[in-house]
Motif scaffolding. Sequence first.
Motif, PDB file in Angstrom:
ATOM      1  N   GLY A  53       2.404   2.364 -43.841  1.00 13.83           N
ATOM      2  CA  GLY A  53       2.513   3.782 -43.533  1.00 13.83           C
ATOM      3  C   GLY A  53       1.271   4.514 -43.994  1.00 13.83           C
ATOM      4  O   GLY A  53       0.332   3.916 -44.522  1.00 13.83           O
ATOM      5  N   GLU A  82       4.204   9.013 -42.931  1.00 14.60           N
ATOM      6  CA  GLU A  82       4.548   8.474 -41.620  1.00 14.60           C
ATOM      7  C   GLU A  82       4.539   6.949 -41.671  1.00 14.60           C
ATOM      8  O   GLU A  82       3.605   6.349 -42.189  1.00 14.60           O
ATOM      9  N   THR A  83       5.594   6.352 -41.118  1.00 15.45           N
ATOM     10  CA  THR A  83       5.665   4.890 -41.035  1.00 15.45           C
ATOM     11  C   THR A  83       5.955   4.412 -39.617  1.00 15.45           C
ATOM     12  O   THR A  83       6.082   3.210 -39.383  1.00 15.45           O
ATOM     13  N   TRP A  86      11.169   7.453 -37.775  1.00 16.51           N
ATOM     14  CA  TRP A  86      11.516   8.749 -38.355  1.00 16.51           C
ATOM     15  C   TRP A  86      12.657   8.662 -39.374  1.00 16.51           C
ATOM     16  O   TRP A  86      12.689   9.417 -40.364  1.00 16.51           O
ATOM     17  N   ASP A  89      11.015   7.600 -42.483  1.00 12.56           N
ATOM     18  CA  ASP A  89      10.186   8.696 -43.004  1.00 12.56           C
ATOM     19  C   ASP A  89      11.046   9.707 -43.750  1.00 12.56           C
ATOM     20  O   ASP A  89      10.685  10.162 -44.849  1.00 12.56           O
ATOM     21  N   SER A 216       0.265   7.058 -37.664  1.00 13.51           N
ATOM     22  CA  SER A 216       1.160   5.938 -37.390  1.00 13.51           C
ATOM     23  C   SER A 216       0.404   4.818 -36.693  1.00 13.51           C
ATOM     24  O   SER A 216      -0.662   5.031 -36.146  1.00 13.51           O
TER      25      SER A 216
END
Length: 217
Positions: A53, A82-83, A86, A89, A216
Amino acid sequence: MRTESLRKHIFIFLILFWVSISGQAIAETYRISKSNTRVSFSVKHFRVFQVDGCFSDVSGSVDIAQFQLLSLKGGISTDSVETGLWIRDNNLKSELYFNSKQFPLIAFSSEVVKYRENNQFEIQGTMTIKGKRRPILFSGSSWKSADEGEVVLLLKAVGTINRQDFGIGPREYVGEEGLVVGNKVRFEIFAEICLQPEGSSAKCKALHSDQFETCSH
């Protein structure tokens, strides 16, 4: 004779002092632009998978002399994590992990910067997460780059923390040994420092824009 000798000693001292200060580089302070900076992280999940992330909101400043880093101060918005998923996240922003509402900022301040051969350096500093201050060591390199009259100093550095030191995440185990989330979190910083003094209205375009187009992956 004593007066003449004293004058000579004073004269020699002044020359040596002038030589010493004239050889010292004058440091300039430059801003860190979030559009030209990427802070990413990685951590093991279930001992096998790796979760990657990054943070899209980064700010700070650096002191530079003769194209070498002297000091660094930075802040990262925990709400900008951010990974690529959602749900994850939102979980990372919760009280169990970064607790973004109560602790909106991860802070870093360097204490010692040591350069070695080939522009390799080590930064010893302090990272603050969730109100807890812990030492951290970053290792990396810097190099100068230019394009169409724009001069930037590129920095790349890597450091590792133990998330338990900052109260990030659970201590859940899989079986008897494996943590659901690994303790070691690897941070990587890649930045283009636009060599415009702090407060300047000039803007530099990213020379490596592919590194900053998205947080991302």
